[in-house]
Motif scaffolding. Structure first.
Motif, short mmCIF file in Angstrom:
data_model
loop_
_atom_site.label_atom_id
_atom_site.label_comp_id
_atom_site.label_asym_id
_atom_site.label_seq_id
_atom_site.Cartn_x
_atom_site.Cartn_y
_atom_site.Cartn_z
N GLU A 60 0.80 -1.27 0.08
CA GLU A 60 0.15 0.20 0.06
C GLU A 60 0.79 1.36 0.07
O GLU A 60 0.37 2.44 -0.58
CB GLU A 60 -0.92 -0.02 1.27
N THR A 61 2.05 1.13 0.53
CA THR A 61 2.78 2.31 0.91
C THR A 61 4.20 2.49 -0.08
O THR A 61 4.98 3.20 0.14
CB THR A 61 3.33 2.62 2.21
N PHE A 62 4.08 1.33 -1.21
CA PHE A 62 5.19 1.05 -1.71
C PHE A 62 5.64 2.42 -2.51
O PHE A 62 6.91 2.66 -2.39
CB PHE A 62 4.93 -0.16 -2.86
N MET A 63 4.94 3.02 -3.37
CA MET A 63 5.38 4.52 -4.07
C MET A 63 5.81 5.34 -3.27
O MET A 63 7.05 5.96 -3.49
CB MET A 63 4.25 4.64 -5.21
N GLU A 64 5.05 5.49 -2.06
CA GLU A 64 5.27 6.59 -1.09
C GLU A 64 6.67 6.36 -0.45
O GLU A 64 7.47 7.28 -0.28
CB GLU A 64 4.33 6.60 -0.06
N ARG A 87 19.96 13.83 2.23
CA ARG A 87 19.50 14.66 3.56
C ARG A 87 18.57 15.46 3.18
O ARG A 87 18.37 16.38 2.17
CB ARG A 87 20.70 15.28 4.35
N ASN A 88 17.50 15.53 3.89
CA ASN A 88 16.30 16.60 4.04
C ASN A 88 15.69 16.56 2.68
O ASN A 88 15.13 17.57 1.97
CB ASN A 88 17.02 17.93 4.24
N VAL A 89 15.46 15.41 2.15
CA VAL A 89 14.88 15.24 0.67
C VAL A 89 13.13 15.07 0.94
O VAL A 89 12.70 14.35 1.67
CB VAL A 89 15.21 14.37 -0.16
N ILE A 90 12.42 16.04 0.61
CA ILE A 90 11.10 16.18 0.61
C ILE A 90 10.46 15.56 -0.60
O ILE A 90 10.77 15.98 -1.65
CB ILE A 90 10.70 17.60 0.96
N PRO A 91 9.62 14.45 -0.27
CA PRO A 91 8.70 14.00 -1.41
C PRO A 91 8.30 15.05 -2.56
O PRO A 91 7.49 16.20 -1.94
CB PRO A 91 7.75 13.07 -0.81
N GLY A 92 8.39 14.95 -3.77
CA GLY A 92 7.66 15.76 -4.95
C GLY A 92 8.66 17.21 -5.08
O GLY A 92 8.44 17.83 -5.88
N SER A 93 9.83 17.35 -4.13
CA SER A 93 10.65 18.26 -4.24
C SER A 93 11.75 18.05 -5.54
O SER A 93 11.58 17.11 -6.05
CB SER A 93 11.28 18.63 -3.03
N PHE A 94 12.19 19.48 -5.86
CA PHE A 94 13.36 19.12 -7.01
C PHE A 94 14.40 18.16 -6.83
O PHE A 94 14.59 17.38 -7.56
CB PHE A 94 13.83 20.75 -7.37
N MET A 96 10.84 0.78 -18.74
CA MET A 96 11.16 2.09 -17.82
C MET A 96 10.00 2.92 -17.49
O MET A 96 8.89 2.69 -17.95
CB MET A 96 11.98 2.87 -18.72
N PHE A 97 10.32 3.55 -16.59
CA PHE A 97 9.29 4.85 -15.98
C PHE A 97 9.85 6.07 -16.13
O PHE A 97 10.91 6.23 -16.25
CB PHE A 97 8.88 4.11 -14.57
N GLU A 98 9.02 7.12 -15.80
CA GLU A 98 9.36 8.57 -15.75
C GLU A 98 9.32 9.23 -14.44
O GLU A 98 8.64 8.63 -13.54
CB GLU A 98 8.46 9.29 -16.72
N THR A 99 10.12 10.04 -14.22
CA THR A 99 10.11 10.54 -12.93
C THR A 99 8.64 10.98 -12.41
O THR A 99 8.42 10.67 -11.14
CB THR A 99 11.02 12.16 -12.95
N ASN A 100 7.84 11.78 -13.18
CA ASN A 100 6.44 11.91 -12.76
C ASN A 100 5.62 10.64 -12.49
O ASN A 100 4.82 10.67 -11.32
CB ASN A 100 5.65 12.77 -13.64
N ASP A 101 6.28 9.50 -13.10
CA ASP A 101 5.48 8.11 -12.74
C ASP A 101 5.51 7.95 -11.22
O ASP A 101 4.51 7.46 -10.31
CB ASP A 101 5.75 7.13 -13.58
N LEU A 102 6.55 8.21 -10.69
CA LEU A 102 6.78 7.98 -9.27
C LEU A 102 6.49 9.06 -8.40
O LEU A 102 5.71 8.95 -7.26
CB LEU A 102 8.31 7.53 -8.82
N VAL A 103 6.98 10.31 -8.58
CA VAL A 103 6.38 11.41 -7.98
C VAL A 103 5.04 11.59 -7.83
O VAL A 103 4.47 11.94 -6.75
CB VAL A 103 7.04 12.83 -8.41
N GLU A 104 4.25 11.45 -8.87
CA GLU A 104 2.57 11.66 -8.75
C GLU A 104 2.01 10.02 -8.71
O GLU A 104 0.84 10.21 -8.76
CB GLU A 104 2.42 12.00 -10.38
N LYS A 105 2.90 9.20 -8.42
CA LYS A 105 2.34 7.72 -8.28
C LYS A 105 1.33 7.42 -9.08
O LYS A 105 0.07 6.92 -8.77
CB LYS A 105 1.71 7.76 -6.68
N CYS A 106 1.66 7.41 -10.58
CA CYS A 106 0.93 6.92 -11.56
C CYS A 106 1.74 5.96 -12.51
O CYS A 106 3.19 5.74 -12.09
CB CYS A 106 0.35 8.08 -12.61
N ASN A 107 1.24 5.23 -13.08
CA ASN A 107 2.20 4.36 -14.18
C ASN A 107 2.84 3.29 -12.99
O ASN A 107 3.99 3.09 -13.46
CB ASN A 107 2.85 4.90 -15.10
N GLU A 108 2.39 2.76 -12.21
CA GLU A 108 2.81 1.72 -11.26
C GLU A 108 3.47 0.48 -11.80
O GLU A 108 4.43 0.13 -11.47
CB GLU A 108 1.83 1.54 -10.17
#
Length: 193
Positions: free
Chosen positions: A40-44, A89-96, A120-132
């Protein structure tokens, strides 16, 4: 007996199969990196890219160890060489920084492992939790490559390897067993007379 029948029962949908793959990958990554990931929390749990980049660098180290142990085998395998640089260090999900980490992992997969675009997947696939699906397929392929260098693999990859080994064993048996005589139609008719 019911547990055995459940384990071989096909999944009712591709979503159930994807869930099972995420569950297997989560357990595997938890074991390797002391994460607290579930299906359930895999992508996050991976969205900052830190664990992905750590894993890439561990695959590189396993490849280097493999090179020194089996130099002749290396010629037939694609060997990753470049480490993945990432912010941990201090990496916030969705940040640059998170996006950059994920992008660096993706670049490593393409350039160092030569993973095909279809996996392959794209960066947005993971950040936006799509194309799992593609994210999972990519991680499974990375795990397959790491297993070739002696790394622990997820259960799914271990089962694939066992099946491939059984197939090779059966083919070797066929190649080394005496040929069985097959009767022509004429011979079989004559024998029945």
């Amino acid at each position: 007996q019911s547990a055995a029948s459940k384990s071989i029962r096909p999944f009712k949908s591709s979503e159930e199969y994807l869930y099972a793959m995420k569950e297997d990958l989560a357990e595997w990554l938890n074991m390797l990196y002391d994460l607290d990931s579930t299906a359930e929390t895999f992508m996050e749990s991976l969205e900052t890219g830190c664990a992905l980049c750590r894993h890439a660098n561990n695959v590189n180290r396993a490849a280097l160890d493999f090179i020194s142990s089996f130099p002749k085998t290396v010629q037939s395998l694609r060997m990753p060489k470049k480490d993945v640089f990432f912010q941990s260090r201090n990496v916030i999900p969705g940040s640059f920084l998170a996006r950059d980490n994920v992008s660096n992992f993706i670049g490593w997969c393409r350039q160092e492992l030569g993973i095909k675009d279809v996996l392959m997947f794209e960066t947005n696939d993971l950040v936006e939790k799509c194309n799992e699906k593609n994210f999972v397929l990519c991680l499974l392929e990375v795990a397959r490559r790491g297993a070739k260098f002696g790394m622990l693999a997820p259960m799914l990859i271990q089962l694939e390897e066992e099946i491939e080994e059984e197939i090779r064993d059966q083919e070797n048996l066929r190649e080394h067993s005496p040929p069985s005589k097959t009767l022509s139609r004429k011979e079989s008719v004559e024998d029945s007379d």
